[in-house]
Motif scaffolding. Structure first.
Motif, mmCIF file in Angstrom:
data_model
loop_
_atom_site.group_PDB
_atom_site.id
_atom_site.type_symbol
_atom_site.label_atom_id
_atom_site.label_comp_id
_atom_site.label_asym_id
_atom_site.label_seq_id
_atom_site.Cartn_x
_atom_site.Cartn_y
_atom_site.Cartn_z
ATOM 1 N N UNK A 1 53.727 50.746 1.120
ATOM 2 C CA UNK A 1 54.350 50.663 -0.202
ATOM 3 C C UNK A 1 54.540 49.206 -0.610
ATOM 4 N N UNK A 2 54.950 48.360 0.315
ATOM 5 C CA UNK A 2 55.127 46.936 0.004
ATOM 6 C C UNK A 2 53.800 46.319 -0.442
ATOM 7 N N UNK A 3 52.722 46.691 0.242
ATOM 8 C CA UNK A 3 51.419 46.139 -0.131
ATOM 9 C C UNK A 3 50.995 46.637 -1.515
ATOM 10 N N UNK B 1 55.349 26.362 -1.519
ATOM 11 C CA UNK B 1 53.902 26.573 -1.441
ATOM 12 C C UNK B 1 53.388 27.547 -2.509
ATOM 13 N N UNK B 2 54.296 28.025 -3.358
ATOM 14 C CA UNK B 2 53.929 28.940 -4.441
ATOM 15 C C UNK B 2 53.207 30.182 -3.906
ATOM 16 N N UNK B 3 53.814 30.797 -2.911
ATOM 17 C CA UNK B 3 53.258 32.006 -2.291
ATOM 18 C C UNK B 3 54.108 33.209 -2.696
ATOM 19 N N UNK B 4 53.558 34.190 -3.406
ATOM 20 C CA UNK B 4 54.323 35.397 -3.744
ATOM 21 C C UNK B 4 54.649 36.191 -2.477
ATOM 22 N N UNK B 5 55.882 36.664 -2.377
ATOM 23 C CA UNK B 5 56.281 37.451 -1.210
ATOM 24 C C UNK B 5 57.187 38.585 -1.654
ATOM 25 N N UNK B 6 56.995 39.747 -1.041
ATOM 26 C CA UNK B 6 57.881 40.877 -1.262
ATOM 27 C C UNK B 6 58.758 41.052 -0.032
ATOM 28 N N UNK B 7 60.022 41.402 -0.272
ATOM 29 C CA UNK B 7 61.021 41.484 0.791
ATOM 30 C C UNK B 7 61.582 42.905 0.895
ATOM 31 N N UNK B 8 62.187 43.237 2.053
ATOM 32 C CA UNK B 8 62.714 44.594 2.229
ATOM 33 C C UNK B 8 64.139 44.786 1.738
ATOM 34 N N UNK B 9 64.864 43.669 1.480
ATOM 35 C CA UNK B 9 66.267 43.768 1.100
ATOM 36 C C UNK B 9 66.592 42.866 -0.081
ATOM 37 N N UNK C 1 61.207 36.533 -4.969
ATOM 38 C CA UNK C 1 60.458 37.119 -6.074
ATOM 39 C C UNK C 1 60.790 38.587 -6.313
ATOM 40 N N UNK C 2 60.673 39.420 -5.293
ATOM 41 C CA UNK C 2 60.883 40.854 -5.471
ATOM 42 C C UNK C 2 61.231 41.511 -4.142
ATOM 43 N N UNK C 3 61.918 42.622 -4.229
ATOM 44 C CA UNK C 3 62.263 43.371 -3.023
ATOM 45 C C UNK C 3 62.168 44.859 -3.308
ATOM 46 N N UNK C 4 61.848 45.592 -2.262
ATOM 47 C CA UNK C 4 61.849 47.045 -2.344
ATOM 48 C C UNK C 4 62.421 47.576 -1.043
ATOM 49 N N UNK C 5 63.518 48.286 -1.149
ATOM 50 C CA UNK C 5 64.155 48.793 0.051
ATOM 51 C C UNK C 5 65.267 49.763 -0.296
ATOM 52 N N UNK C 6 65.974 50.243 0.719
ATOM 53 C CA UNK C 6 67.011 51.248 0.496
ATOM 54 C C UNK C 6 68.195 50.687 -0.277
ATOM 55 N N UNK C 7 68.745 51.501 -1.148
ATOM 56 C CA UNK C 7 69.984 51.151 -1.822
ATOM 57 C C UNK C 7 71.109 51.155 -0.795
ATOM 58 N N UNK C 8 71.935 50.112 -0.819
ATOM 59 C CA UNK C 8 73.018 50.028 0.149
ATOM 60 C C UNK C 8 74.048 51.114 -0.110
ATOM 61 N N UNK C 9 74.228 51.978 0.879
ATOM 62 C CA UNK C 9 75.256 53.012 0.823
ATOM 63 C C UNK C 9 76.089 52.912 2.086
ATOM 64 N N UNK C 10 77.358 52.699 1.923
ATOM 65 C CA UNK C 10 78.238 52.558 3.080
ATOM 66 C C UNK C 10 78.770 53.938 3.450
ATOM 67 N N UNK C 11 78.176 54.533 4.492
ATOM 68 C CA UNK C 11 78.555 55.883 4.897
ATOM 69 C C UNK C 11 79.108 55.936 6.311
ATOM 70 N N UNK C 12 79.282 54.763 6.933
ATOM 71 C CA UNK C 12 79.706 54.742 8.330
ATOM 72 C C UNK C 12 81.126 55.273 8.519
ATOM 73 N N UNK D 1 65.335 51.043 -4.047
ATOM 74 C CA UNK D 1 65.400 50.309 -5.297
ATOM 75 C C UNK D 1 64.405 49.149 -5.304
ATOM 76 N N UNK D 2 63.862 48.895 -6.481
ATOM 77 C CA UNK D 2 62.926 47.798 -6.708
ATOM 78 C C UNK D 2 63.615 46.741 -7.555
ATOM 79 N N UNK D 3 63.696 45.530 -7.034
ATOM 80 C CA UNK D 3 64.296 44.402 -7.736
ATOM 81 C C UNK D 3 63.236 43.340 -7.978
ATOM 82 N N UNK D 4 63.232 42.764 -9.165
ATOM 83 C CA UNK D 4 62.247 41.741 -9.527
ATOM 84 C C UNK D 4 62.954 40.582 -10.210
#
Length: 344
Positions: free
Chosen positions: A169-171, A263-271, A280-291, A316-319
């Protein structure tokens, strides 16, 4: 003999008391009669003075510790009345990790919360009797933490934060940002990422094979290696990068983001932590505190191994559109329309 907590930890203990929100005297006046003080211990891989650590001490119910304390208070567990919170940082290498764990074990806690795969494995190597709740884990079955997600068994349970398919999905997402992508670098520390990177690399390579993109692993073992690892992808052929789920990268998120800008390298992150740092952008789980749900049940006698491991309920996808502009990227409308949050 257990050493006294450091000054930094003592300050954090006062923060815990502040977050409890109601004085012990007030609860006792209302008739609270605890049989004993329960100890809830928490380990964090971040330094105690890290911004994320401080944020987690906020009274926001969406912060990890704030949500835990608030959730437990709603269930009748109050600091100084029937519960005591202890936090230790494992940051600083293997020796510090083991020292922090031993200090926690010496407290004889009723439950231990861990924040990463590395911490969970290290605590399990020390105790198989004290209940453990991991806040995040990517491959709890593969790592041997639990027998199955539905029936963990043993003394461990918790929450996963992504699946192996996330790599593909990140790719897909980064290819929408860089349509002429020829190669993708995958940044990770083999020691601190699931299965030394293979947990996500398999799905990245499968997606890359279908789209004609070359996958180039970029392992790093120290913060000093981050700049050069990212710099390799600034030259032709056209490249972008994926940062794997990795506590090492979270700790060093400022250095990672700074190198991508340099270095002007686009990168996607998990958080989203990386977007907060200017990524630049991230795609990962929405933080839910259920502990708090699980800690409450364990404190009341439920075995950790009888509580199923829970998976994220939403991603969630953040840009950051400003960062995209600085990198010379034209974001497609179809991608922006799917974003949960667009930052300028």
């Amino acid at each position: 003999m257990t050493e006294r907590p450091s000054a930094a930890v003592a300050v954090d203990r006062r923060d815990f008391i502040r977050l409890a929100g109601t004085t012990a005297a007030g609860w006792l006046a209302l008739g609270a009669t605890p049989d004993r003080i329960r100890i809830v211990a928490s380990l964090t891989g971040l330094p105690l003075d890290d911004e994320l650590t401080r944020r987690n001490f906020s009274d926001n119910m969406n912060s990890r510790l704030g949500g835990l304390i608030g959730g437990l208070r709603q269930r009748g567990w109050v600091e100084g009345v029937n519960i005591r919170f202890e936090i230790r940082s494992t940051f600083g290498g293997p020796a510090k990790l083991q020292a922090a764990i031993q200090e926690i074990i010496d407290l004889k806690p009723d439950v231990i919360l861990t924040g990463s795969t590395v911490e969970t494995a290290a605590v399990m190597a020390t105790t198989r009797t004290i209940p453990i709740v991991f806040a995040t884990a990517n491959d709890p079955v593969g790592n041997g933490f639990v027998e199955s997600l539905a029936h963990p068994g043993g003394n461990v349970t918790g929450f996963t934060n992504s699946s192996a398919e996330m790599g593909g999905k990140w790719l897909q997402l980064v290819r929408e940002v860089v349509p002429d992508l020829a190669r993708v670098g995958v940044l990770f520390n083999p020691v601190t990422t699931p299965r030394a990177g293979r947990f996500f690399l398999d799905s990245i390579e499968q997606e890359a094979a279908a789209s004609g993109v070359s996958v180039v692993p970029a392992p790093v073992n120290a913060a000093a290696e981050i700049d050069a690892a990212i710099g390799r992808f600034s030259e032709a052929p056209r490249a972008a990068m994926i940062a794997l789920v990795d506590s090492f990268l979270v700790i060093n998120r400022q250095a990672v983001v700074a190198a991508t800008a340099k270095y002007r390298v686009p990168m996607i992150y998990p958080f989203h932590y990386f977007i907060d740092a200017g990524g630049l952008m991230s795609y990962g789980p929405t933080l839910e505190v259920r502990s708090a749900d699980y800690v409450d049940l364990i404190l009341r006698g439920t075995k950790a191994g009888d509580l199923p491991v829970q998976s994220p309920r939403k991603y969630e996808l953040l840009i950051n559109r400003t960062v995209a502009g600085a990198l010379g990227l034209k974001l497609p409308f179809t991608l922006l329309a799917r974003a949960d949050e667009i930052r300028e």
